[in-house]
Write a protein that holds these residues in place. Structure first.
Motif, PDB file in Angstrom:
ATOM      1  N   CYS A  60       0.446  -9.451  -3.998  1.00 28.82           N
ATOM      2  CA  CYS A  60      -0.761  -8.923  -4.642  1.00 28.82           C
ATOM      3  C   CYS A  60      -1.060  -9.651  -5.960  1.00 28.82           C
ATOM      4  O   CYS A  60      -2.214  -9.944  -6.261  1.00 28.82           O
ATOM      5  CB  CYS A  60      -0.630  -7.426  -4.893  1.00 28.82           C
ATOM      6  SG  CYS A  60      -0.721  -6.422  -3.389  1.00 28.82           S
ATOM      7  N   CYS A 113      -3.150 -12.669  -5.524  1.00 33.05           N
ATOM      8  CA  CYS A 113      -4.317 -12.459  -4.666  1.00 33.05           C
ATOM      9  C   CYS A 113      -5.568 -12.425  -5.556  1.00 33.05           C
ATOM     10  O   CYS A 113      -5.521 -11.892  -6.666  1.00 33.05           O
ATOM     11  CB  CYS A 113      -4.161 -11.133  -3.915  1.00 33.05           C
ATOM     12  SG  CYS A 113      -5.635 -10.603  -3.005  1.00 33.05           S
ATOM     13  N   CYS A 129      -6.755  -3.108  -7.579  1.00 26.54           N
ATOM     14  CA  CYS A 129      -7.202  -4.033  -6.521  1.00 26.54           C
ATOM     15  C   CYS A 129      -8.647  -3.671  -6.209  1.00 26.54           C
ATOM     16  O   CYS A 129      -8.936  -2.508  -5.894  1.00 26.54           O
ATOM     17  CB  CYS A 129      -6.339  -3.875  -5.275  1.00 26.54           C
ATOM     18  SG  CYS A 129      -7.049  -4.734  -3.838  1.00 26.54           S
ATOM     19  N   CYS A 141      -1.253  -7.046   1.474  1.00 24.30           N
ATOM     20  CA  CYS A 141      -1.997  -6.511   2.624  1.00 24.30           C
ATOM     21  C   CYS A 141      -2.672  -7.689   3.317  1.00 24.30           C
ATOM     22  O   CYS A 141      -2.748  -8.795   2.782  1.00 24.30           O
ATOM     23  CB  CYS A 141      -2.995  -5.427   2.219  1.00 24.30           C
ATOM     24  SG  CYS A 141      -4.634  -6.025   1.764  1.00 24.30           S
TER      25      CYS A 141
HETATM   26 FE1  SF4 Z   1      -4.887  -8.527  -2.356  1.00 24.74          FE
HETATM   27 FE2  SF4 Z   1      -4.403  -6.707  -0.462  1.00 24.74          FE
HETATM   28 FE3  SF4 Z   1      -2.876  -6.795  -2.635  1.00 24.74          FE
HETATM   29 FE4  SF4 Z   1      -5.385  -5.968  -2.816  1.00 24.74          FE
HETATM   30  S1  SF4 Z   1      -3.731  -4.961  -1.699  1.00 24.74           S
HETATM   31  S2  SF4 Z   1      -4.355  -7.382  -4.219  1.00 24.74           S
HETATM   32  S3  SF4 Z   1      -6.400  -7.285  -1.289  1.00 24.74           S
HETATM   33  S4  SF4 Z   1      -3.048  -8.429  -1.084  1.00 24.74           S
END
Ligand code: SF4
Length: 114
Positions: free
Chosen positions: A75, A78, A94, A108
Motif C-alpha cells: 500500500c 501504491c 486510501c 489489494c
Molecule cells: Fe493501493 Fe489497494 Fe492499498 Fe489502496 S488498499 S493503497 S488501492 S494497494
C-alpha cells in the motif's frame, strides 16, 4: 407558579437536552475515528483481496502480487495511498476506500505503482 419559573424550567430542560445531544455526537465522533481503519471483511476490501499484511495475499488467486515484482507491491508504494502521511506511518488513507486507513504493508488487487 409564575410564567418566569416555567420558562426557566423549559430553558433548563432545553439545555440538558442539548448537552445530551452534544455528548451523543461526541461518542459518535469517537466511534467514527475507530471505524476509520479499513477492515479485511469490508465487502469491497474482500472483493479486491485486501490484506493488512501483503505477504498473506493468496498469490494463486491474485497473480498480480506473484513473482519478484509482485513481492514489492505494498500500500505505501501504491498511487492511491495517502502520500501526505508522515514518513513511516503504519496506516494511512486510501482514496479507493474513501480515505479509510489501510496498512502501509497491506495490499489489494487495485494496487498501482505510485
Ligand atoms: Fe493501493 Fe489497494 Fe492499498 Fe489502496 S488498499 S493503497 S488501492 S494497494
Amino acid at each position: 407558579m409564575s410564567n418566569e419559573s416555567i420558562s426557566r424550567r423549559q430553558f433548563l430542560r432545553g439545555s440538558c437536552a442539548t448537552a445530551l445531544a452534544l455528548g451523543g455526537l461526541s461518542v459518535t465522533g469517537a466511534a467514527h475515528a475507530d471505524a476509520e481503519k479499513l477492515t479485511e471483511d469490508d465487502p469491497t476490501a474482500t472483493a479486491l483481496g485486501y490484506k493488512h499484511d501483503a505477504t498473506a495475499v493468496d498469490v494463486t488467486q491474485y497473480a498480480k502480487r506473484a513473482g519478484e515484482a509482485g513481492k514489492k507491491q505494498f500500500c505505501d508504494n501504491c498511487a492511491l495511498f495517502d502520500k501526505t502521511a508522515p514518513e513511516g506511518a503504519e496506516w494511512a488513507g486510501c482514496s479507493l476506500f474513501q480515505n479509510r486507513k489501510v496498512a502501509a504493508k497491506g495490499w489489494c488487487n487495485a494496487w498501482v505503482a505510485g
